[in-house]
Every structure is written in structure tokens, then in C-alpha cells.
Design an enzyme around this catalytic site. Sequence first.
Site, PDB file in Angstrom:
ATOM      1  N   TYR A   1      39.299  14.517  89.207  1.00 17.40           N
ATOM      2  CA  TYR A   1      39.136  13.649  90.300  1.00 17.40           C
ATOM      3  C   TYR A   1      39.139  14.517  91.434  1.00 17.40           C
ATOM      4  O   TYR A   1      39.359  13.954  92.684  1.00 17.40           O
ATOM      5  CB  TYR A   1      40.204  12.739  90.661  1.00 17.40           C
ATOM      6  CG  TYR A   1      39.890  11.418  89.449  1.00 17.40           C
ATOM      7  CD1 TYR A   1      38.940  10.723  89.671  1.00 17.40           C
ATOM      8  CD2 TYR A   1      41.065  11.121  88.571  1.00 17.40           C
ATOM      9  CE1 TYR A   1      38.739   9.618  88.818  1.00 17.40           C
ATOM     10  CE2 TYR A   1      40.841  10.108  88.020  1.00 17.40           C
ATOM     11  CZ  TYR A   1      39.746   9.147  87.868  1.00 17.40           C
ATOM     12  OH  TYR A   1      39.597   8.282  87.230  1.00 17.40           O
TER      13      TYR A   1
ATOM     14  N   ARG B   1      27.999   3.441  82.396  1.00 16.40           N
ATOM     15  CA  ARG B   1      28.282   2.688  83.598  1.00 16.40           C
ATOM     16  C   ARG B   1      27.863   1.528  83.940  1.00 16.40           C
ATOM     17  O   ARG B   1      28.473   0.458  84.538  1.00 16.40           O
ATOM     18  CB  ARG B   1      27.704   3.496  84.832  1.00 16.40           C
ATOM     19  CG  ARG B   1      28.431   5.251  84.806  1.00 16.40           C
ATOM     20  CD  ARG B   1      28.366   5.694  85.993  1.00 16.40           C
ATOM     21  NE  ARG B   1      28.501   5.371  87.212  1.00 16.40           N
ATOM     22  CZ  ARG B   1      29.729   5.481  88.171  1.00 16.40           C
ATOM     23  NH1 ARG B   1      30.669   6.269  87.412  1.00 16.40           N
ATOM     24  NH2 ARG B   1      29.733   5.040  89.274  1.00 16.40           N
TER      25      ARG B   1
ATOM     26  N   HIS C   1      36.630   5.011  82.678  1.00 16.23           N
ATOM     27  CA  HIS C   1      35.998   6.037  83.656  1.00 16.23           C
ATOM     28  C   HIS C   1      34.605   6.211  82.891  1.00 16.23           C
ATOM     29  O   HIS C   1      34.701   6.581  81.688  1.00 16.23           O
ATOM     30  CB  HIS C   1      36.785   7.060  83.723  1.00 16.23           C
ATOM     31  CG  HIS C   1      35.967   8.431  84.596  1.00 16.23           C
ATOM     32  ND1 HIS C   1      35.617   8.525  85.760  1.00 16.23           N
ATOM     33  CD2 HIS C   1      35.286   9.356  83.815  1.00 16.23           C
ATOM     34  CE1 HIS C   1      34.801   9.587  85.999  1.00 16.23           C
ATOM     35  NE2 HIS C   1      34.598   9.986  84.728  1.00 16.23           N
TER      36      HIS C   1
ATOM     37  N   THR D   1      32.837  -0.670  90.317  1.00 11.93           N
ATOM     38  CA  THR D   1      34.324   0.018  90.364  1.00 11.93           C
ATOM     39  C   THR D   1      35.254  -1.125  90.602  1.00 11.93           C
ATOM     40  O   THR D   1      36.546  -1.141  90.031  1.00 11.93           O
ATOM     41  CB  THR D   1      34.419   0.849  91.378  1.00 11.93           C
ATOM     42  OG1 THR D   1      33.235   1.868  91.272  1.00 11.93           O
ATOM     43  CG2 THR D   1      35.720   1.510  91.828  1.00 11.93           C
TER      44      THR D   1
ATOM     45  N   ARG E   1      34.553  -4.203  82.884  1.00 14.93           N
ATOM     46  CA  ARG E   1      35.524  -4.166  83.941  1.00 14.93           C
ATOM     47  C   ARG E   1      35.279  -6.064  84.546  1.00 14.93           C
ATOM     48  O   ARG E   1      36.485  -6.529  84.841  1.00 14.93           O
ATOM     49  CB  ARG E   1      35.200  -3.535  85.140  1.00 14.93           C
ATOM     50  CG  ARG E   1      35.609  -2.051  84.744  1.00 14.93           C
ATOM     51  CD  ARG E   1      34.857  -1.062  86.101  1.00 14.93           C
ATOM     52  NE  ARG E   1      35.296   0.075  85.840  1.00 14.93           N
ATOM     53  CZ  ARG E   1      34.806   1.509  86.616  1.00 14.93           C
ATOM     54  NH1 ARG E   1      33.829   1.171  87.278  1.00 14.93           N
ATOM     55  NH2 ARG E   1      35.293   2.320  86.485  1.00 14.93           N
TER      56      ARG E   1
ATOM     57  N   PHE F   1      43.477   6.873  98.479  1.00 15.70           N
ATOM     58  CA  PHE F   1      43.935   6.184  97.319  1.00 15.70           C
ATOM     59  C   PHE F   1      44.234   7.273  96.248  1.00 15.70           C
ATOM     60  O   PHE F   1      44.706   7.203  94.999  1.00 15.70           O
ATOM     61  CB  PHE F   1      42.958   5.044  96.560  1.00 15.70           C
ATOM     62  CG  PHE F   1      41.611   5.697  96.352  1.00 15.70           C
ATOM     63  CD1 PHE F   1      41.139   6.531  95.256  1.00 15.70           C
ATOM     64  CD2 PHE F   1      40.630   5.839  97.312  1.00 15.70           C
ATOM     65  CE1 PHE F   1      39.845   7.001  95.101  1.00 15.70           C
ATOM     66  CE2 PHE F   1      39.229   6.194  97.152  1.00 15.70           C
ATOM     67  CZ  PHE F   1      38.912   6.930  95.929  1.00 15.70           C
TER      68      PHE F   1
HETATM   69  P1  DAT Z   1      33.996   4.908  89.443  1.00 17.85           P
HETATM   70  O1  DAT Z   1      35.301   5.029  88.664  1.00 17.85           O
HETATM   71  O2  DAT Z   1      33.586   3.533  89.578  1.00 17.85           O
HETATM   72  O3  DAT Z   1      33.178   5.943  89.532  1.00 17.85           O
HETATM   73  P2  DAT Z   1      35.120   6.228  91.678  1.00 17.85           P
HETATM   74  O4  DAT Z   1      34.590   7.491  91.287  1.00 17.85           O
HETATM   75  O5  DAT Z   1      34.534   5.912  93.276  1.00 17.85           O
HETATM   76  O6  DAT Z   1      34.533   4.979  91.037  1.00 17.85           O
HETATM   77  O7  DAT Z   1      36.664   6.139  91.966  1.00 17.85           O
HETATM   78  C1  DAT Z   1      37.367   6.730  91.022  1.00 17.85           C
HETATM   79  C2  DAT Z   1      38.579   5.837  90.660  1.00 17.85           C
HETATM   80  O8  DAT Z   1      39.250   5.481  91.832  1.00 17.85           O
HETATM   81  C3  DAT Z   1      38.145   4.095  90.467  1.00 17.85           C
HETATM   82  O9  DAT Z   1      37.521   4.094  89.314  1.00 17.85           O
HETATM   83  C4  DAT Z   1      39.180   3.425  90.976  1.00 17.85           C
HETATM   84  C5  DAT Z   1      40.012   4.292  92.192  1.00 17.85           C
HETATM   85  N1  DAT Z   1      39.165   3.863  93.548  1.00 17.85           N
HETATM   86  C6  DAT Z   1      38.079   4.003  94.023  1.00 17.85           C
HETATM   87  N2  DAT Z   1      38.018   3.570  95.069  1.00 17.85           N
HETATM   88  C7  DAT Z   1      38.968   2.862  95.422  1.00 17.85           C
HETATM   89  C8  DAT Z   1      39.897   2.465  96.700  1.00 17.85           C
HETATM   90  N3  DAT Z   1      38.759   2.132  97.662  1.00 17.85           N
HETATM   91  N4  DAT Z   1      40.896   2.061  96.698  1.00 17.85           N
HETATM   92  C9  DAT Z   1      41.600   2.159  95.522  1.00 17.85           C
HETATM   93  N5  DAT Z   1      41.183   2.852  94.458  1.00 17.85           N
HETATM   94  C10 DAT Z   1      40.020   3.245  94.447  1.00 17.85           C
HETATM   95 MG    MG Z   2      33.414   8.140  89.758  1.00 21.44          MG
END
Ligand code: DAT
Ligand code: MG
Length: 141
Positions: free
Chosen positions: A51, A87, A121, A93, A104, A59
Site C-alpha cells: 500500500y 476489477r 484487492h 471501491t 463488493r 485512511f
Molecule cells: P481499490 O482497492 O479499489 O484499488 P484503492 O487502491 O483506492 O482502492 O484503496 C485501497 C483500499 O483502501 C480500498 O480497497 C479501501 C481503502 N480506501 C480507499 N479509499 C478510502 C477512503 N476514502 N476511506 C477509507 N478507506 C479507503
Molecule cells: Mg488499489
Amino acid sequence: MTPQRTLVLLKPDAVKRGLRGEIIRRIEAKGYTISALGQRTATDEELSAHYAEHEGKPFYPGLVEYMGAAPLVALVLEGEGVIAGFRSLAGATNPTEAAPGTIRGDLAREWDLPVIQNLVHGSDSEESAAREIGIWFPELD
Ligand code: DAT
Ligand code: MG
């Protein structure tokens, strides 16, 4: 199109809720090949590498805590178009916005928590997939 690989995680909420089978069923029904699969509790090193793009976001601490607090399942999927295809199967998300028919959208919901818990993920590009497979399955590199 050349076959692709992607890195999928069944997050701790998926394991706790007994949804591993349901999610893997959807992956297999779609026709993707599972070429590696393992369950373990993620280390801080794995999660901070995985991450890294989110470090510094509000977050992020809650995300790393949730992902490391209980076992998860890591998988490598193979197939043409599998990066975008998984995806699509996963959905948006935010589970409230994720369409019905997606993992989801059908199986997750919002809670009053600092981090979105959304079951799965999936890598978002070929570059992310190669990087993430190297984190979770270094022996495959
Ligand atoms: P994804 O998992 O759809 O690729 P991401 O990479 O933007 O989404 O974010 C990683 C994870 O972090 C996501 O699955 C859930 C959490 N997350 C993302 N945006 C968030 C937010 N605004 N508030 C809380 N958790 C969040
Ligand atoms: Mg992501």
C-alpha cells in the site's frame, strides 16, 4: 492479447465472514486460472510495500491495521484481460457504489469505520501486478 497475471487478496473481512469459497467460486466461474494461493497473516513489511501509494492518506493507518489484524488469502490469477477483468468482478471501491452482481456490490457494505472494508484487492495495472506478485509470492519472480 497476451495472457496476464494479477494479484488478488481476499482481505481479512472475507476470511472472517466465511466468503473465501464464494469469492473463489466467482473467480473460477469466470474462467480465470488460479496459479498460486496461500493464507497467512500479513506482515507490516508486506503491507507497507503493498500500500505504498496510499502512505500519508488519512485512511492509511486504519487500512494497514485492518489488513494485518487477521489472516488473509493471497492469489495469483492468470488469463487474458485478467487485470481489468478481476476489477470488474470486484466492483467499485466503495461497497455502496459497487454494482449488484459484483463481489463488493453483492457481499460488502459500508460501516462506520475509518477504513472501507471491501473484501478483495486486485492489482490495477500490469506494473502494479508485477510489483505486488513480487511482494506476496517472491518465489514466483
Ligand atoms: P481499490 O482497492 O479499489 O484499488 P484503492 O487502491 O483506492 O482502492 O484503496 C485501497 C483500499 O483502501 C480500498 O480497497 C479501501 C481503502 N480506501 C480507499 N479509499 C478510502 C477512503 N476514502 N476511506 C477509507 N478507506 C479507503
Ligand atoms: Mg488499489
